[in-house]
Design a protein around this motif. Sequence first.
Motif, short mmCIF file in Angstrom:
data_model
loop_
_atom_site.label_atom_id
_atom_site.label_comp_id
_atom_site.label_asym_id
_atom_site.label_seq_id
_atom_site.Cartn_x
_atom_site.Cartn_y
_atom_site.Cartn_z
N GLU A 51 13.02 7.59 -14.67
CA GLU A 51 12.20 6.93 -13.77
C GLU A 51 13.36 6.20 -12.70
O GLU A 51 14.41 5.47 -13.25
N LEU A 52 13.05 6.37 -11.57
CA LEU A 52 13.79 5.63 -10.31
C LEU A 52 13.08 4.29 -10.37
O LEU A 52 11.84 4.15 -10.37
N THR A 53 13.89 3.11 -10.20
CA THR A 53 13.56 1.85 -10.00
C THR A 53 13.81 1.41 -8.58
O THR A 53 14.91 1.59 -8.18
N MET A 54 12.85 0.91 -7.74
CA MET A 54 13.19 0.42 -6.55
C MET A 54 13.06 -1.07 -6.52
O MET A 54 11.98 -1.70 -7.17
N PHE A 55 13.92 -1.76 -5.72
CA PHE A 55 13.78 -3.18 -5.66
C PHE A 55 13.09 -3.51 -4.20
O PHE A 55 13.48 -2.95 -3.21
N VAL A 56 12.21 -4.17 -4.24
CA VAL A 56 11.25 -4.25 -3.07
C VAL A 56 11.24 -5.95 -2.73
O VAL A 56 10.70 -6.76 -3.74
N THR A 57 11.38 -6.19 -1.59
CA THR A 57 11.36 -7.56 -1.29
C THR A 57 9.94 -7.69 -0.23
O THR A 57 10.09 -6.82 0.87
N LEU A 58 9.16 -8.63 -0.39
CA LEU A 58 7.91 -8.70 0.37
C LEU A 58 7.58 -10.30 0.76
O LEU A 58 8.06 -11.01 0.35
N THR A 59 6.88 -10.21 1.85
CA THR A 59 6.31 -11.49 2.19
C THR A 59 4.88 -11.11 2.97
O THR A 59 4.88 -9.83 3.48
N ARG A 60 3.84 -11.87 3.08
CA ARG A 60 2.98 -11.63 3.87
C ARG A 60 3.18 -11.92 5.38
O ARG A 60 3.81 -12.70 5.69
N GLY A 61 2.56 -11.10 6.21
CA GLY A 61 2.96 -11.39 7.45
C GLY A 61 3.01 -9.88 8.19
O GLY A 61 3.09 -8.92 7.67
N GLU A 62 3.02 -9.96 9.64
CA GLU A 62 3.35 -8.71 10.50
C GLU A 62 4.17 -8.89 11.55
O GLU A 62 4.35 -10.14 12.07
N LEU A 63 4.88 -8.05 12.02
CA LEU A 63 5.79 -7.88 13.32
C LEU A 63 5.44 -6.64 14.02
O LEU A 63 5.14 -5.84 13.44
#
Length: 116
Positions: A51-63
């Motif tokens: 299995e591949l692990t992805m590191f994801v950085t998130l925040t609510r919002g839009e640009l």
Amino acid sequence: MKFEFEYMETPEDLLMSLSAGFAMAMRNIATVYSYRGYLSYYTPAMSDADELTMFVTLTRGELAPGLIDFDSENRRIEHVKKATNPEAYHFLVLRPQISTVLDKAIYDFEKSRSQS
């Protein structure tokens, strides 16, 4: 695919986190995705045989899509036509119509937050 998450409070916090990872002499342009009410950045973190692990950085919002300068000292985001400011970090904001990776990441993230 498995995800590891980092959640930031604001878009500026997300860009500050990404800016800290840039080497000062390199000044790369990183891609940030504006998708389904989230801003995100993801990268493969590690994989085992299955299995591949992805590191994801998130925040609510839009640009809006396009090139932005981020001034980390003043925490200011500015849309620009060219990456000409040597004092700013540059990001390319993309807004995909469909992203199966981000769909799954957002689903897993929202599921993990509802369980806490």
